[in-house]
Write a protein that holds these residues in place. Sequence first.
Motif, PDB file in Angstrom:
ATOM      1  N   MET A 161       0.864  -1.172   0.000  1.00 31.40           N
ATOM      2  CA  MET A 161       0.000   0.000   0.000  1.00 31.40           C
ATOM      3  C   MET A 161       0.908   1.232   0.000  1.00 31.40           C
ATOM      4  O   MET A 161       2.026   1.179   0.534  1.00 31.40           O
ATOM      5  CB  MET A 161      -0.905   0.001   1.227  1.00 31.40           C
ATOM      6  N   SER A 162       0.448   2.316  -0.549  1.00 34.13           N
ATOM      7  CA  SER A 162       1.263   3.512  -0.768  1.00 34.13           C
ATOM      8  C   SER A 162       2.171   3.866   0.415  1.00 34.13           C
ATOM      9  O   SER A 162       1.723   3.865   1.559  1.00 34.13           O
ATOM     10  CB  SER A 162       0.365   4.718  -1.041  1.00 34.13           C
ATOM     11  N   TYR A 163       3.411   4.156   0.108  1.00 27.55           N
ATOM     12  CA  TYR A 163       4.402   4.665   1.059  1.00 27.55           C
ATOM     13  C   TYR A 163       4.687   3.701   2.212  1.00 27.55           C
ATOM     14  O   TYR A 163       5.122   4.110   3.279  1.00 27.55           O
ATOM     15  CB  TYR A 163       3.986   6.045   1.613  1.00 27.55           C
ATOM     16  N   GLY A 164       4.476   2.423   1.985  1.00 26.17           N
ATOM     17  CA  GLY A 164       4.743   1.450   3.044  1.00 26.17           C
ATOM     18  C   GLY A 164       6.195   1.010   3.057  1.00 26.17           C
ATOM     19  O   GLY A 164       7.052   1.591   2.377  1.00 26.17           O
ATOM     20  N   HIS A 165       6.465  -0.041   3.807  1.00 23.69           N
ATOM     21  CA  HIS A 165       7.806  -0.598   3.948  1.00 23.69           C
ATOM     22  C   HIS A 165       8.372  -0.945   2.564  1.00 23.69           C
ATOM     23  O   HIS A 165       7.687  -1.564   1.744  1.00 23.69           O
ATOM     24  CB  HIS A 165       7.737  -1.857   4.816  1.00 23.69           C
ATOM     25  N   ALA A 166       9.604  -0.540   2.326  1.00 21.31           N
ATOM     26  CA  ALA A 166      10.327  -0.906   1.102  1.00 21.31           C
ATOM     27  C   ALA A 166       9.542  -0.566  -0.163  1.00 21.31           C
ATOM     28  O   ALA A 166       9.600  -1.283  -1.151  1.00 21.31           O
ATOM     29  CB  ALA A 166      10.693  -2.395   1.130  1.00 21.31           C
ATOM     30  N   ALA A 198       2.458  -6.493   4.154  1.00 22.51           N
ATOM     31  CA  ALA A 198       1.261  -6.209   4.936  1.00 22.51           C
ATOM     32  C   ALA A 198       1.514  -5.328   6.146  1.00 22.51           C
ATOM     33  O   ALA A 198       0.573  -4.875   6.782  1.00 22.51           O
ATOM     34  CB  ALA A 198       0.630  -7.528   5.377  1.00 22.51           C
ATOM     35  N   SER A 199       2.791  -5.106   6.490  1.00 27.40           N
ATOM     36  CA  SER A 199       3.077  -4.259   7.655  1.00 27.40           C
ATOM     37  C   SER A 199       4.139  -3.247   7.276  1.00 27.40           C
ATOM     38  O   SER A 199       4.866  -3.415   6.300  1.00 27.40           O
ATOM     39  CB  SER A 199       3.557  -5.115   8.834  1.00 27.40           C
ATOM     40  N   ASN A 200       4.206  -2.195   8.058  1.00 25.75           N
ATOM     41  CA  ASN A 200       5.223  -1.164   7.836  1.00 25.75           C
ATOM     42  C   ASN A 200       5.970  -0.934   9.144  1.00 25.75           C
ATOM     43  O   ASN A 200       5.453  -0.296  10.062  1.00 25.75           O
ATOM     44  CB  ASN A 200       4.569   0.136   7.362  1.00 25.75           C
ATOM     45  N   GLU A 201       7.176  -1.471   9.188  1.00 28.91           N
ATOM     46  CA  GLU A 201       7.950  -1.303  10.424  1.00 28.91           C
ATOM     47  C   GLU A 201       9.067  -0.279  10.257  1.00 28.91           C
ATOM     48  O   GLU A 201      10.011  -0.245  11.042  1.00 28.91           O
ATOM     49  CB  GLU A 201       8.503  -2.648  10.913  1.00 28.91           C
ATOM     50  N   ASP A 202       8.969   0.546   9.215  1.00 29.37           N
ATOM     51  CA  ASP A 202       9.995   1.565   9.015  1.00 29.37           C
ATOM     52  C   ASP A 202       9.709   2.824   9.817  1.00 29.37           C
ATOM     53  O   ASP A 202      10.548   3.702   9.925  1.00 29.37           O
ATOM     54  CB  ASP A 202      10.070   1.954   7.527  1.00 29.37           C
ATOM     55  N   LEU A 203       8.507   2.915  10.354  1.00 36.54           N
ATOM     56  CA  LEU A 203       8.152   4.117  11.104  1.00 36.54           C
ATOM     57  C   LEU A 203       8.821   4.079  12.470  1.00 36.54           C
ATOM     58  O   LEU A 203       9.159   3.001  12.978  1.00 36.54           O
ATOM     59  CB  LEU A 203       6.628   4.191  11.250  1.00 36.54           C
ATOM     60  N   ASP A 209       7.364  -1.271  21.378  1.00 37.93           N
ATOM     61  CA  ASP A 209       6.090  -1.274  20.668  1.00 37.93           C
ATOM     62  C   ASP A 209       6.070  -2.465  19.712  1.00 37.93           C
ATOM     63  O   ASP A 209       7.073  -2.801  19.093  1.00 37.93           O
ATOM     64  CB  ASP A 209       5.979   0.030  19.866  1.00 37.93           C
ATOM     65  N   GLU A 210       4.921  -3.077  19.571  1.00 38.39           N
ATOM     66  CA  GLU A 210       4.864  -4.287  18.750  1.00 38.39           C
ATOM     67  C   GLU A 210       4.582  -3.969  17.284  1.00 38.39           C
ATOM     68  O   GLU A 210       3.744  -4.597  16.653  1.00 38.39           O
ATOM     69  CB  GLU A 210       3.840  -5.260  19.312  1.00 38.39           C
ATOM     70  N   LEU A 211       5.282  -2.965  16.772  1.00 40.65           N
ATOM     71  CA  LEU A 211       5.206  -2.658  15.343  1.00 40.65           C
ATOM     72  C   LEU A 211       3.766  -2.580  14.883  1.00 40.65           C
ATOM     73  O   LEU A 211       3.356  -3.254  13.948  1.00 40.65           O
ATOM     74  CB  LEU A 211       5.947  -3.731  14.541  1.00 40.65           C
ATOM     75  N   THR A 212       2.990  -1.760  15.591  1.00 39.72           N
ATOM     76  CA  THR A 212       1.550  -1.807  15.377  1.00 39.72           C
ATOM     77  C   THR A 212       1.110  -0.953  14.186  1.00 39.72           C
ATOM     78  O   THR A 212       0.211  -0.149  14.280  1.00 39.72           O
ATOM     79  CB  THR A 212       0.796  -1.333  16.629  1.00 39.72           C
ATOM     80  N   VAL A 213       1.777  -1.107  13.087  1.00 36.73           N
ATOM     81  CA  VAL A 213       1.364  -0.390  11.881  1.00 36.73           C
ATOM     82  C   VAL A 213       1.129  -1.424  10.779  1.00 36.73           C
ATOM     83  O   VAL A 213       2.033  -1.760  10.026  1.00 36.73           O
ATOM     84  CB  VAL A 213       2.427   0.638  11.443  1.00 36.73           C
ATOM     85  N   PRO A 214      -0.064  -1.955  10.716  1.00 37.55           N
ATOM     86  CA  PRO A 214      -0.302  -3.060   9.782  1.00 37.55           C
ATOM     87  C   PRO A 214      -0.247  -2.635   8.309  1.00 37.55           C
ATOM     88  O   PRO A 214       0.084  -3.437   7.461  1.00 37.55           O
ATOM     89  CB  PRO A 214      -1.695  -3.554  10.145  1.00 37.55           C
ATOM     90  N   TRP A 215      -0.610  -1.411   8.002  1.00 40.59           N
ATOM     91  CA  TRP A 215      -0.535  -0.854   6.638  1.00 40.59           C
ATOM     92  C   TRP A 215      -1.610  -1.434   5.721  1.00 40.59           C
ATOM     93  O   TRP A 215      -2.326  -0.694   5.088  1.00 40.59           O
ATOM     94  CB  TRP A 215       0.856  -0.999   6.038  1.00 40.59           C
ATOM     95  N   GLY A 293      27.632  -2.383   6.728  1.00 37.58           N
ATOM     96  CA  GLY A 293      27.639  -0.938   6.474  1.00 37.58           C
ATOM     97  C   GLY A 293      26.297  -0.384   6.029  1.00 37.58           C
ATOM     98  O   GLY A 293      26.227   0.490   5.172  1.00 37.58           O
ATOM     99  N   ARG A 294      25.229  -0.887   6.608  1.00 42.31           N
ATOM    100  CA  ARG A 294      23.909  -0.440   6.186  1.00 42.31           C
ATOM    101  C   ARG A 294      23.341   0.579   7.170  1.00 42.31           C
ATOM    102  O   ARG A 294      23.513   0.459   8.376  1.00 42.31           O
ATOM    103  CB  ARG A 294      22.963  -1.636   6.074  1.00 42.31           C
ATOM    104  N   SER A 295      22.609   1.533   6.613  1.00 41.33           N
ATOM    105  CA  SER A 295      22.094   2.620   7.444  1.00 41.33           C
ATOM    106  C   SER A 295      21.069   2.125   8.460  1.00 41.33           C
ATOM    107  O   SER A 295      20.879   2.718   9.499  1.00 41.33           O
ATOM    108  CB  SER A 295      21.460   3.692   6.554  1.00 41.33           C
ATOM    109  N   TRP A 296      20.409   1.029   8.132  1.00 45.48           N
ATOM    110  CA  TRP A 296      19.334   0.563   9.010  1.00 45.48           C
ATOM    111  C   TRP A 296      19.809  -0.435  10.078  1.00 45.48           C
ATOM    112  O   TRP A 296      19.010  -1.077  10.737  1.00 45.48           O
ATOM    113  CB  TRP A 296      18.206  -0.057   8.191  1.00 45.48           C
TER     114      TRP A 296
END
Length: 443
Positions: A161-166, A198-203, A209-215, A293-296
């Motif tokens: 869905m728009s602007y979600g994870h990756a 189905a989820s967005n854990e980049d926020l 918090d249990e990554l409560t952004v299902p997206w 060497g990854r930013s995340w």
Amino acid sequence: MTAHGPHRGPERKTTMGSIDVLVKDVRIITCDADDTVIERGYLAVREGRIDAFGPMDGTVPAHASEVLDGTGLSVLPGLVNSHMHFHYRRLGGPVGPNILGPVALDALKSTRTAFNLLREGVTSVRDVGHNDDSRLHVRDAIRDGVIVGPRATVSGAAIGMSYGHAYFVAESVASLDGLVETIRRQAHEGADLIKIIASNEDLPNPPGDELTVPWFSAKAVQVAVETAHECGLPIAAHANGARALERCIEAGVDTIEHGIHLSADHASAMAERGIALVPTLSGFFENSREFWGRSWQPRYAALWNVHRETIGNAVDAGVLIGTGTDTLGTVAQEAWLLHKYGGASRAAALAAATRNGARIARQGADVGTIAAGNRADLVLVEGAPDRDLLDLGRARHTFLAGRRFTREELAKLIPAHRFFVDELDGPEALPRSAGVAAQGPCG
Ligand SMILES: [Zn+2]
């Protein structure tokens, strides 16, 4: 368990001289439903299939075109990487510019990965998507014999869905209509499965918090599952966090990818509904290391800390688990981590890397185990991985439908590159005995 007597296909009449390859004095780890191991046995390959195998006794074929001494080696079904991405596997450094190249370059990088996977003993893979269609062509090129590589099952572009994870490596949709249209198009274009994010854990979730952004809304997941199934395709869901997991399990996806924060309740519901899990532990483990060497890195370190604590829920509930490495990691690591942190028995970890993966990737009943008549997709590793899972990372010969590749041959074909990390045992932090990994990389 140790088996006695030769195992032969019912239709098979072995005649002298007809065996293509005979491996003798080898440890045979069948990965069959009984986890049968033959301590010292033989395995005969003919016309791309396993012709016969059994203990070293009077039934060993007398002649073969090629005889391999298996002393000190174990033979297993070829490994299955159930969650990977052909063209950006094991890339070091900044990722963005290296994974958004032209489609032709993606296909060439995928060819490199295909060789590397064979070098690791991987003969079947499931590629879960990117935003171009290179992997569909790579799959077809492998199938048609244009290039050599593991048998591939590939998803359409991961749908988010728009602007979600990756979102930059996914295909974004903004509405339920768009979702239906996209799934139907991907099915039409030849995807073997549908993948949703189905989820967005980049926020910036608060710690704990249990990554409560299902997206994906519950309705959107349901529509995706129905549409995929109506198109005759399985559906995989990237899902982390309690609410996203609940929605995906409730809607009846076929596999959960990653599954961070998977509770005991989620796990028992998955087992009950036959939903498989591909936890990609090694992907999170490696992404948590500064080596790449990854930013995340800090965020993945936090995710890894949660993931390794909860993966045991899936093992305990008897969920069908497959070994997937995602962009980093190896199948050997994955199996080891499943054993180490999930409490999976070594036999269960080996099953995840072989027969479970064959089911998850829907590669057919004649792969994933050593059985007479099965395709001769095999790996010969040094050591005994049923005693030390890290021996899975010591592939010496890989057979693809009976055709043998050696580690050395494949290594010569793969040029060194400043971004790709191809060595199998160079960068991994997992020790061969207790040490750093006993506490994990972060604690
Ligand atoms: Zn992935």
